[in-house]
Design a protein around this motif. Structure first.
Motif, PDB file in Angstrom:
ATOM      1  N   ILE A  27       0.828  -1.203   0.000  1.00 29.83           N
ATOM      2  CA  ILE A  27       0.000   0.000   0.000  1.00 29.83           C
ATOM      3  C   ILE A  27       0.862   1.253   0.000  1.00 29.83           C
ATOM      4  N   THR A  61       3.859   1.633  -1.143  1.00 27.19           N
ATOM      5  CA  THR A  61       4.569   1.784  -2.420  1.00 27.19           C
ATOM      6  C   THR A  61       3.615   1.830  -3.612  1.00 27.19           C
ATOM      7  N   LEU A  62       2.320   1.957  -3.328  1.00 28.18           N
ATOM      8  CA  LEU A  62       1.299   2.035  -4.373  1.00 28.18           C
ATOM      9  C   LEU A  62       1.323   0.816  -5.307  1.00 28.18           C
TER      10      LEU A  62
END
Length: 118
Positions: free
Chosen positions: A60, A62-63
Protein backbone atom coordinates in the motif's frame (compact mmCIF):
# COMPACT_ATOMS: atom_id res chain seq x y z
CA UNK A 1 -7.06 -28.49 -15.80
CA UNK A 2 -6.95 -26.96 -19.27
CA UNK A 3 -6.60 -23.49 -17.76
CA UNK A 4 -3.59 -24.66 -15.69
CA UNK A 5 -1.94 -26.12 -18.81
CA UNK A 6 -2.50 -22.92 -20.78
CA UNK A 7 -1.13 -20.86 -17.89
CA UNK A 8 1.93 -23.15 -17.67
CA UNK A 9 2.59 -22.74 -21.41
CA UNK A 10 2.28 -18.95 -21.14
CA UNK A 11 4.55 -18.93 -18.08
CA UNK A 12 7.10 -21.10 -19.91
CA UNK A 13 7.03 -18.65 -22.80
CA UNK A 14 7.55 -15.76 -20.40
CA UNK A 15 10.45 -17.50 -18.66
CA UNK A 16 12.01 -18.39 -22.00
CA UNK A 17 11.77 -14.78 -23.14
CA UNK A 18 13.19 -13.61 -19.80
CA UNK A 19 16.15 -15.96 -20.28
CA UNK A 20 16.74 -14.44 -23.72
CA UNK A 21 16.43 -10.80 -22.62
CA UNK A 22 17.47 -10.56 -18.97
CA UNK A 23 21.12 -11.19 -18.07
CA UNK A 24 21.39 -13.59 -15.14
CA UNK A 25 18.33 -15.70 -15.99
CA UNK A 26 19.06 -19.04 -17.62
CA UNK A 27 17.87 -22.63 -17.86
CA UNK A 28 19.69 -25.78 -18.93
CA UNK A 29 17.07 -27.57 -21.03
CA UNK A 30 13.54 -27.39 -22.32
CA UNK A 31 12.46 -29.89 -19.68
CA UNK A 32 13.84 -27.61 -16.99
CA UNK A 33 11.94 -24.70 -18.52
CA UNK A 34 8.66 -26.65 -18.45
CA UNK A 35 9.32 -27.83 -14.89
CA UNK A 36 10.09 -24.24 -13.85
CA UNK A 37 6.81 -23.03 -15.38
CA UNK A 38 4.78 -25.69 -13.57
CA UNK A 39 6.63 -25.14 -10.29
CA UNK A 40 6.20 -21.37 -10.59
CA UNK A 41 2.48 -21.92 -11.09
CA UNK A 42 2.34 -23.99 -7.90
CA UNK A 43 4.43 -21.47 -5.95
CA UNK A 44 2.19 -18.65 -7.19
CA UNK A 45 -0.89 -20.61 -6.11
CA UNK A 46 0.38 -21.55 -2.64
CA UNK A 47 3.10 -19.18 -1.41
CA UNK A 48 2.32 -15.92 -3.24
CA UNK A 49 -1.08 -15.28 -1.59
CA UNK A 50 0.54 -15.61 1.84
CA UNK A 51 3.33 -13.21 0.85
CA UNK A 52 0.83 -10.71 -0.58
CA UNK A 53 -1.12 -10.64 2.69
CA UNK A 54 2.03 -10.38 4.83
CA UNK A 55 3.44 -7.52 2.76
CA UNK A 56 0.15 -5.66 2.28
CA UNK A 57 1.16 -2.56 4.31
CA UNK A 58 4.37 -2.19 2.29
CA UNK A 59 2.44 -2.74 -0.94
CA UNK A 60 0.00 0.00 0.00
CA UNK A 61 2.80 2.44 0.90
CA UNK A 62 4.57 1.78 -2.42
CA UNK A 63 1.30 2.04 -4.37
CA UNK A 64 1.55 -1.58 -5.50
CA UNK A 65 5.16 -1.57 -6.69
CA UNK A 66 6.20 -3.97 -3.94
CA UNK A 67 4.21 -6.69 -5.73
CA UNK A 68 7.02 -6.68 -8.29
CA UNK A 69 9.40 -7.65 -5.50
CA UNK A 70 6.99 -10.38 -4.39
CA UNK A 71 6.83 -11.73 -7.97
CA UNK A 72 10.63 -11.64 -8.24
CA UNK A 73 10.85 -13.51 -4.95
CA UNK A 74 8.51 -16.22 -6.28
CA UNK A 75 10.72 -16.62 -9.37
CA UNK A 76 13.81 -16.76 -7.15
CA UNK A 77 12.14 -19.33 -4.92
CA UNK A 78 11.37 -21.44 -7.98
CA UNK A 79 15.00 -21.22 -9.08
CA UNK A 80 16.11 -22.18 -5.59
CA UNK A 81 13.94 -25.30 -5.62
CA UNK A 82 14.77 -26.34 -9.19
CA UNK A 83 18.29 -27.14 -10.30
CA UNK A 84 18.94 -26.10 -13.89
CA UNK A 85 16.94 -22.88 -13.63
CA UNK A 86 19.14 -19.98 -12.54
CA UNK A 87 18.29 -16.46 -11.44
CA UNK A 88 21.46 -14.60 -10.46
CA UNK A 89 20.53 -11.86 -8.06
CA UNK A 90 17.74 -9.49 -7.18
CA UNK A 91 17.75 -7.43 -10.38
CA UNK A 92 17.67 -10.52 -12.58
CA UNK A 93 14.61 -11.63 -10.60
CA UNK A 94 12.98 -8.22 -11.05
CA UNK A 95 13.68 -8.35 -14.79
CA UNK A 96 12.29 -11.88 -15.06
CA UNK A 97 9.18 -10.83 -13.11
CA UNK A 98 8.61 -7.89 -15.45
CA UNK A 99 9.04 -9.96 -18.62
CA UNK A 100 6.97 -12.88 -17.35
CA UNK A 101 4.25 -10.53 -16.13
CA UNK A 102 4.09 -8.70 -19.45
CA UNK A 103 3.88 -11.95 -21.41
CA UNK A 104 1.10 -13.21 -19.12
CA UNK A 105 -0.76 -9.92 -19.46
CA UNK A 106 -0.51 -9.89 -23.27
CA UNK A 107 -1.44 -13.57 -23.56
CA UNK A 108 -4.36 -13.18 -21.16
CA UNK A 109 -5.82 -10.09 -22.85
CA UNK A 110 -7.95 -12.00 -25.39
CA UNK A 111 -9.49 -14.09 -22.61
CA UNK A 112 -10.21 -11.26 -20.17
CA UNK A 113 -12.87 -9.62 -22.34
CA UNK A 114 -14.89 -12.84 -22.38
CA UNK A 115 -14.83 -13.11 -18.56
CA UNK A 116 -16.09 -9.56 -18.14
CA UNK A 117 -19.04 -10.21 -20.46
CA UNK A 118 -20.33 -12.95 -18.15
Amino acid sequence: MLRFIIQAVVTALGLWLAAQIVPGVDFTSTGTLVAAAVLLGLVNAIVRPIMVVLTLPLTIVTLGLFLLVVNATMIGLTAWFLGGFVVNGFWAGIGAAIVTGLVSWVAGAPFSSGERAR
